[in-house]
Design an enzyme around this catalytic site. Structure first.
Site, PDB file in Angstrom:
ATOM      1  N   HIS A 475       0.916   0.577  -7.283  1.00 52.54           N
ATOM      2  CA  HIS A 475       0.068  -0.583  -8.093  1.00 52.54           C
ATOM      3  C   HIS A 475      -1.136  -0.247  -8.839  1.00 52.54           C
ATOM      4  CE1 HIS A 475       4.239  -3.354  -6.896  1.00 52.54           C
ATOM      5  NE2 HIS A 475       4.515  -2.580  -7.870  1.00 52.54           N
ATOM      6  N   PRO A 476      -1.263   0.919  -8.997  1.00 53.18           N
ATOM      7  CA  PRO A 476      -2.965   1.606  -9.531  1.00 53.18           C
ATOM      8  C   PRO A 476      -3.129   0.576 -10.336  1.00 53.18           C
ATOM      9  CG  PRO A 476      -1.585   2.942  -9.852  1.00 53.18           C
ATOM     10  CD  PRO A 476      -1.117   2.031  -8.666  1.00 53.18           C
TER      11      PRO A 476
END
Length: 541
Positions: A475-476
């Protein structure tokens, strides 16, 4: 080759597909989409469980590696990112989570008007076709199909839900409804047994429009400027260098890794980093690539005393049976994500809102690196796993350039678990998993705890295990953060790059603070909001 469009969208990912579709609804606008990857018409993309194969597929995936990270015992971390039409929505686990209302109210409070929960809720409802029903929170008839798994979840999920209830965690039938708090079963973005990606929902239906052109295998190498205005894009396709010009705007939707990378390659970024690489600085923008945030997590893995999906997916006859079932009926285990149960909970009584995301998967695949084994080749014994990730990490990393070569991977420095608050939270999470596992419903199905194992008991031992086995949950975000101050942010509340005309960033990179949960839904919401803002600004509204 040079040609001209009104808008150029760089990246056909979760947000880019939405933007291209919505802009091209206006027949008088000419829209170009540039995507470095290829077609999403791939078996491993279309079949939901195929994400286990797409995870390492070189034709679908950028396959990034981070720098060695001290917070996770010096290991480099594998970062899959979609390099395909649909972007990461074509290779993700399909769990549909919007985030907590407080997440977006916080965005607005940080100086971003128009991004509070009351502002983003209409965009979420507009994009949804929620098969479980429509109400004040949920939408119907939108492009994105959202499917409930209540009737098809594995039986072991019932033990997990009962165990969570025994430790006092409330049941929640819809994590995207009035509250996110509680445990339950995840909804997934599938339609009639196939993955429903951003491409499936938005871009592919728009292909028939004469004013929309999609160029795949088109790797953007730099944004072109005249003075302080973005006027076009240079890209390589078929071994040749091309240019496309934008009469109105360039919209950068290449994701949390590639959006800051392309800005820096184009001369928009920290001058102190760009000049040594020989990149001419168009604008000194110190926060490009900074503010990197990501959710990280770990699993506790168990040998099961009752059958799990391992018993179905491991033997060849089981795979044959579920494969035939999928081909004939488009249902069964291959039509689902393997993250079936989960929830959002407070790790300790003093927490003001849910700060941990829970996961329950009715199979196990012990592994040296995350995802190294295909999901259709789980452990040879019956097993399952429970896991957690942190909703609101305080650790911050950054994306940088190693070289001025646009085809080289960027430098990814995650700085995982670099704050005491993050480690304390993860330790609370490990203790919570142990409490759930000790309940009567879970004891019915646990033969033994494999990881971290019963010998790991003290805070020090658990902390060491957390650092050794924690990794990204993919989930960057935050690397072109939104805000009013050009010194501390990259884009304003209308997603315009500070100090540059004709250029916006619209994807997970603009999140000032990471939302609670999976990021595909918030990224698509950004696409909806971006298109709405672009059209309003064009009309002078």
């Amino acid at each position: 080759m040079t040609d001209t469009f009104d808008f150029i969208v760089i990246g056909a990912g979760s947000a880019g597909c939405v933007i291209a579709s919505r802009l091209s609804e206006r027949t008088g606008l000419k829209v170009l989409v540039l995507e470095a990857g290829g077609s999403d018409r791939n078996f491993w993309v279309r079949m939901p469980i195929g994400y286990g194969k797409a995870f390492h597929h070189p034709g679908l995936n950028w396959k990034y590696m981070t720098e060695p990270d001290a917070g996770t015992t010096g290991e480099a971390c594998y970062w899959p990112r979609g390099k395909v039409i649909g972007g990461s929505s074509s290779i993700n686990a399909m769990v549909y989570i919007r985030g907590q209302a407080a997440d977006f109210d916080n965005w607005a409070a940080l100086g971003n008007p128009g991004w509070g929960f009351a502002d983003v809720l209409p965009a979420y409802r507009r994009m949804e076709d929620n098969l479980a029903g429509v109400d004040q929170w949920r939408g119907g008839g939108g492009p994105l199909t959202i499917t409930s798994i209540e009737d098809v979840a594995h039986p072991l999920c019932a033990n997990y839900l009962a165990g969570a209830a025994e430790v006092g965690l409330p049941r929640n039938g819809d994590f995207n409804g009035g509250t996110q708090e509680g445990v339950g079963l995840y909804q997934i973005t599938t339609r009639a047994g196939f993955r429903c990606s951003a491409a499936t929902a938005y871009l592919n239906p728009a292909r028939r429009r004469a004013n929309l052109e999609i160029r795949s295998h088109a790797h953007a190498t730099r944004i072109l400027f005249e003075g302080g205005r973005a006027v076009g894009v240079e890209y390589r396709r078929g071994g040749k260098l091309h240019r496309a010009m934008a009469g109105r705007e360039v919209i950068l939707s290449a994701g949390a890794v590639n959006s800051p990378q392309l800005l820096m390659l184009s001369g928009v970024g920290p001058a102190r980093s760009l000049k040594p690489l020989g990149i001419d600085v168009v604008r000194d923008a110190p926060m490009v690539g900074r503010n990197l945030q990501d959710h990280v997590g770990f699993d506790h893995v168990y040998r099961s005393s009752k059958p799990s999906l391992n018993d179905v997916l491991r033997p060849w006859w089981g795979r044959l049976a579920v494969g035939l079932r999928y081909l004939l009926n488009r249902d069964g285990p291959l039509s689902m994500s393997l993250n079936q149960g989960g929830g959002f909970v407070r790790s300790a009584p003093g927490r003001t809102r849910p700060n941990l995301q829970l996961y329950f998967s009715p199979l196990s695949y012990t592994r040296a690196l995350p995802g190294r084994r295909a999901l259709m080749s789980p452990d040879a014994f019956a097993g399952f796993q429970m896991g957690i990730s942190n909703c609101h990490p305080t650790s911050r990393g950054e994306i940088g350039l190693k070289t001025a070569d646009p085809f080289a991977a960027p430098k990814i420095v995650p700085n995982y678990l670099s704050t005491e608050a993050d480690m304390a939270e993860m330790l609370e999470g490990a203790r919570l998993l142990r409490r759930i596992a000790a309940t009567a419903p879970m004891r019915e199905i646990i033969a033994s705890e494999l990881k971290p194992g019963p010998a790991v008991q003290s805070d020090g031992e658990l902390a060491a295990d957390i650092r050794a086995r924690t990794s990204t949950v993919f989930h960057p975000c935050g690397t072109c953060g939104m805000g009013a101050d050009p010194v501390t942010s990259v884009v304003d509340a209308r997603l315009r790059v500070h100090g540059i005309e004709g250029l916006r960033v619209a994807d997970a990179a603009i999140f000032p603070v990471i939302p609670s949960g999976n990021l595909n839904a918030p990224s698509m919401m950004v696409g909806e909001k971006a298109a709405e803002m672009i059209l309003a600004d064009m009309a002078g509204v």
